[in-house]
Design a protein around this motif. Structure first.
Motif, mmCIF file in Angstrom:
data_model
loop_
_atom_site.group_PDB
_atom_site.id
_atom_site.type_symbol
_atom_site.label_atom_id
_atom_site.label_comp_id
_atom_site.label_asym_id
_atom_site.label_seq_id
_atom_site.Cartn_x
_atom_site.Cartn_y
_atom_site.Cartn_z
ATOM 1 N N ARG A 130 67.978 17.773 23.843
ATOM 2 C CA ARG A 130 69.095 18.642 24.945
ATOM 3 C C ARG A 130 69.928 17.123 24.698
ATOM 4 N N TRP A 190 71.045 12.616 21.300
ATOM 5 C CA TRP A 190 69.620 14.056 21.390
ATOM 6 C C TRP A 190 68.650 13.167 22.176
ATOM 7 N N TRP A 246 67.319 22.339 28.251
ATOM 8 C CA TRP A 246 66.648 21.767 27.126
ATOM 9 C C TRP A 246 66.234 23.499 26.232
ATOM 10 N N GLU A 247 66.171 23.176 24.884
ATOM 11 C CA GLU A 247 66.150 23.626 24.044
ATOM 12 C C GLU A 247 65.080 23.512 22.768
ATOM 13 N N GLY A 287 63.954 25.372 29.990
ATOM 14 C CA GLY A 287 65.490 26.315 29.685
ATOM 15 C C GLY A 287 66.875 26.402 30.367
ATOM 16 N N LEU A 301 61.075 19.908 22.522
ATOM 17 C CA LEU A 301 62.793 20.556 22.424
ATOM 18 C C LEU A 301 63.604 18.796 22.847
#
Length: 55
Positions: free
Chosen positions: A47, A4, A28-29, A24, A45
């Motif tokens: 990803r 990540w 990106w989460e 997002g 965040l």
């Protein structure tokens, strides 16, 4: 194994949705929102890192 990458970004109360939607749309989460050292909100965040193996 998934690896990540992470980013933090300040959130402006009047524009939170637009900021998060922008991140997002780039993959990106949202992991967490916390109060930053100066009192504002900070979003964390993540990803997945795209490498040759999992690309």
């Amino acid at each position: 194994m998934t690896t990540w990458e992470y980013v933090t970004t300040p959130l402006l109360i009047h524009n939170t949705t637009a900021i998060l939607n922008n991140w997002g749309s780039q993959g990106w989460e949202l992991v967490q929102i916390v109060t930053g050292p100066e009192g504002g909100l900070v979003a964390y965040l993540k990803r997945p890192v795209i490498t040759g193996e999992n690309a």
